[in-house]
Design an enzyme around this catalytic site. Structure first.
Site, mmCIF file in Angstrom:
data_model
loop_
_atom_site.group_PDB
_atom_site.id
_atom_site.type_symbol
_atom_site.label_atom_id
_atom_site.label_comp_id
_atom_site.label_asym_id
_atom_site.label_seq_id
_atom_site.Cartn_x
_atom_site.Cartn_y
_atom_site.Cartn_z
ATOM 1 N N LEU A 26 0.808 -1.257 0.071
ATOM 2 C CA LEU A 26 0.078 0.065 0.037
ATOM 3 C C LEU A 26 0.997 1.143 -0.033
ATOM 4 O O LEU A 26 1.645 1.309 0.674
ATOM 5 C CB LEU A 26 -0.712 -0.138 1.251
ATOM 6 C CG LEU A 26 -2.229 -0.890 1.159
ATOM 7 C CD1 LEU A 26 -2.879 -0.909 2.659
ATOM 8 C CD2 LEU A 26 -3.184 -0.551 0.143
ATOM 9 N N ASP A 27 0.592 2.151 -0.705
ATOM 10 C CA ASP A 27 1.624 3.132 -0.972
ATOM 11 C C ASP A 27 1.593 4.166 0.119
ATOM 12 O O ASP A 27 0.570 4.061 1.096
ATOM 13 C CB ASP A 27 1.477 4.043 -2.406
ATOM 14 C CG ASP A 27 0.240 4.544 -2.673
ATOM 15 O OD1 ASP A 27 -0.448 5.319 -1.662
ATOM 16 O OD2 ASP A 27 -0.417 4.447 -3.575
ATOM 17 N N PHE A 28 2.516 5.132 0.066
ATOM 18 C CA PHE A 28 2.392 6.191 1.373
ATOM 19 C C PHE A 28 1.173 6.877 1.642
ATOM 20 O O PHE A 28 1.021 6.918 2.721
ATOM 21 C CB PHE A 28 3.343 7.084 1.087
ATOM 22 C CG PHE A 28 4.209 8.036 2.179
ATOM 23 C CD1 PHE A 28 4.657 7.685 3.137
ATOM 24 C CD2 PHE A 28 3.701 9.507 2.181
ATOM 25 C CE1 PHE A 28 5.042 8.600 4.251
ATOM 26 C CE2 PHE A 28 3.836 10.436 3.062
ATOM 27 C CZ PHE A 28 4.465 10.029 4.307
ATOM 28 N N SER A 82 -1.863 5.768 1.099
ATOM 29 C CA SER A 82 -2.929 4.839 1.199
ATOM 30 C C SER A 82 -2.866 4.226 2.389
ATOM 31 O O SER A 82 -2.044 4.177 3.186
ATOM 32 C CB SER A 82 -2.842 3.639 -0.126
ATOM 33 O OG SER A 82 -3.031 4.265 -1.251
ATOM 34 N N ARG A 113 -4.427 4.101 -8.706
ATOM 35 C CA ARG A 113 -4.056 5.581 -9.170
ATOM 36 C C ARG A 113 -3.768 5.627 -10.706
ATOM 37 O O ARG A 113 -4.054 6.776 -11.107
ATOM 38 C CB ARG A 113 -2.822 6.056 -7.955
ATOM 39 C CG ARG A 113 -3.198 6.035 -6.657
ATOM 40 C CD ARG A 113 -2.059 6.443 -5.952
ATOM 41 N NE ARG A 113 -2.219 6.182 -4.281
ATOM 42 C CZ ARG A 113 -3.127 7.021 -3.529
ATOM 43 N NH1 ARG A 113 -3.509 8.087 -4.299
ATOM 44 N NH2 ARG A 113 -3.301 6.852 -2.164
#
Length: 250
Positions: A101-103, A105, A199
């Site tokens: 999960l990105d920064f 999210s 995204r």
């Protein structure tokens, strides 16, 4: 599996720390020094770090973590940002995240101390369910791409990505919660976990994802787990995992 990845998966060392140990000739495979991080560790190989064997257990544990925004899914960050391991109890330091999960999210992240379990889950087509808030309306063009799949470019990707384009599979399901000219909310299920997939999907239609939260992964759901907290799989989740692994093996 690459040697640096093998060490990272089965110890508390990060991938970069493993690289350093390998280059410093502190790693042996079958009693021979190996100084190449990309060395392919085969089943049955014995790996030693600082003359201590890297132990691989046949038993495994899995946890669910409700990742908050503002944490990196990595053991260390070159920019000094907070990682999930700064929040998780130290006993989970060697656990492997199932996907990313990105920064910006948040939401459900599965971690396990078994590289085999992690690999099986990451490479499965189990549904991943997300709740998203995007800028602008949900258009017919978007819905068609969700239904049929689409090839997207670099828009919405991490600035350092080497993946210039990717083909995204059709979404498993779409539920529109709110559709308006300013901000829209929807819940989607997808069957793959490509880097920043959602995204990049919406950026392909000149829309920006402003909130992204993973709610479930396969049969495992976030439910009422508070943000920043973790829990072990319950009996039902372990039972379904064992059934899933048997199917993968067969």
């Amino acid at each position: 599996m690459r040697l640096n990845k093998y060490i990272s998966h089965h110890t508390t060392y990060s991938r970069r720390e493993a690289d350093r140990l390998i280059f410093d000739k502190k790693v042996k495979v079958n009693n021979k020094i190996v100084n190449t991080p990309s060395y392919d560790v085969k089943e049955g190989d014995r790996v030693f770090v600082n003359n201590k064997p890297v132990k691989v257990s046949t038993k495994y544990s899995c946890i669910v973590y409700n990742k908050p925004k503002g944490e990196i899914v990595s053991k260390k960050d070159d920019r000094g940002r907070k990682t999930i391991y700064d929040t998780l109890p130290k006993k989970f330091r060697h656990f492997i995240p199932v996907g990313r999960l990105d920064f910006a999210s948040e939401g459900l992240l599965i971690l396990t101390d078994s590289s085999k379990v992690a690999h099986a889950l990451m490479n499965s087509d189990l549904p991943r369910v997300y709740k998203l808030k995007i800028k602008g309306p949900i258009t017919e063009e978007m819905l068609k791409a969700m239904e049929e799949g689409v090839e997207v470019g670099e828009a919405g990707a991490h600035k350092e990505t080497e993946i210039k384009s990717m083909i995204l599979k059709p979404f498993l399901s779409v539920q529109i919660i709110k559709n308006s000219p300013t901000y829209s909310t929807l819940k989607v299920a997808i069957s793959e976990g490509k880097n920043r997939e959602l995204r990049r999907f919406f950026a392909n239609f000149s829309s920006e994802v402003v909130d992204l939260k993973r709610l479930s992964y396969g049969w495992v759901s976030l439910n009422a787990l508070p943000t920043g907290k973790s829990r072990y799989f319950d009996k039902r989740e372990y039972k379904l995992l064992k059934e899933f692994l048997k199917k993968v093996k067969s």
